[in-house]
Write an enzyme that holds these catalytic residues in place. Structure first.
Site, PDB file in Angstrom:
ATOM      1  N   GLU A   1       0.825  -1.212   0.000  1.00  0.00           N
ATOM      2  CA  GLU A   1       0.000   0.000   0.000  1.00  0.00           C
ATOM      3  C   GLU A   1       0.863   1.268   0.000  1.00  0.00           C
ATOM      4  OE1 GLU A   1      -2.986  -0.179  -0.708  1.00  0.00           O
ATOM      5  OE2 GLU A   1      -3.196  -2.331  -0.433  1.00  0.00           O
TER       6      GLU A   1
ATOM      7  N   GLU B   1      -0.436  -2.950  -9.933  1.00  0.00           N
ATOM      8  CA  GLU B   1      -0.476  -3.939  -8.855  1.00  0.00           C
ATOM      9  C   GLU B   1       0.778  -4.807  -8.865  1.00  0.00           C
ATOM     10  OE1 GLU B   1      -2.551  -4.133  -6.363  1.00  0.00           O
ATOM     11  OE2 GLU B   1      -3.720  -2.444  -7.134  1.00  0.00           O
TER      12      GLU B   1
END
Length: 274
Positions: free
Chosen positions: A136, A203
């Site tokens: 994150e 990602e």
């Protein structure tokens, strides 16, 4: 240069988004007879408001609350250490009951927020949780959350321009009204296809960054396996579609994979362990 591939893709997608925006601006100037300065000012204000409201709405939709340091000192210590190692300011930490194990980041460098679910904290061990947090923080450092928000903003502007073009050039009857809705939805989806493509790539980059920061990909791979199993109960999830695009796990199934914001989790795990 770090992440040349991501930067190149962001440049290409950014250029395409600008081209779509330019077309929408020309339409606005032609159909509404708006001056260029008003179109530019209105667009900046629209995207800015969407960014602020979107951030607030994402947190509100999952019922996120601040996670005080005295409640989770070890978690704060890990985030502080990771942020320092990654060269960014420590983000705001929040917690939410999402119904499934998940986490997401919003904001940018210096103004980031990381939200973790209570379910995530229950199922992950220390190393796995560190992998998720590093993932994150990588999103915040790479500014790709901002790209997602800008992409959504431009897509909305283009869709609105398309809808009004149909309404103002038609007979202004009920058929045109429904046609405008359909055209707007299709136009927005076409623009978002480019954003979806870079979202899947980002990602992989965040996974790779996390693995580098924590010294290997196994903890994050193991975390993704547990998160995937936990999300098999997705019917209980409190995460809506907009927030799902920001989460560490949010893959689609079947035909939905064509418009997925995340690559298949098995491929992510394979790369982390490869």
């Amino acid at each position: 240069m770090r992440h040349l591939g991501l930067k190149a893709r962001m440049t290409v997608v950014g250029s395409l988004l600008f081209a779509f925006y330019a077309v929408a601006a020309v339409v606005a100037m032609g159909v509404f007879q708006w001056p260029l300065w008003l179109v530019l000012l209105g667009s900046v204000a629209f995207v800015g408001v969407q960014y602020k409201v979107g951030k607030w709405a994402a947190l509100r939709s999952v019922g996120a609350d601040d996670l005080p340091e005295d409640r989770a000192p070890e978690l704060h210590r890990r985030v502080d250490s990771l942020a320092s190692d990654m060269g960014i300011e420590k983000p705001r930490l929040m917690i939410a009951s999402m119904g499934v194990p998940n986490a997401f980041a919003i904001g940018r460098k210096g103004a980031g927020t990381v939200v973790v679910s209570e379910e995530l904290l229950r199922i992950l061990d220390t190393a796995e949780l560190e992998g998720v947090l590093a993932h994150e923080l990588a999103h915040i450092r790479n500014r790709d959350v901002v790209m997602m928000v800008l992409g959504q903003g431009v897509a909305s502007i283009v869709a609105i321009a398309a809808q009004w073009t149909v309404l103002l050039t038609g007979d202004n009857d009920i058929a045109d009204f429904f046609l405008a809705i359909v055209v707007g939805q299709i136009t927005q989806l076409l623009v978002m296809l480019f954003v979806f493509a870079i979202s899947r790539y980002r990602e992989y980059v965040a996974d790779s960054d996390a693995a580098n920061e924590i010294g290997g990909g196994e903890p994050l791979a193991s975390a993704l396996e547990k998160i995937s199993r936990g999300n098999e109960r997705a019917g209980e999830s409190a995460v809506d579609e907009q927030v799902n695009a920001l989460c560490i796990f949010g893959e689609g199934r079947g035909l939905a994979r064509l418009f997925a914001t995340h690559p298949p989790v098995e491929k992510r795990i394979e790369r982390l362990r490869g």
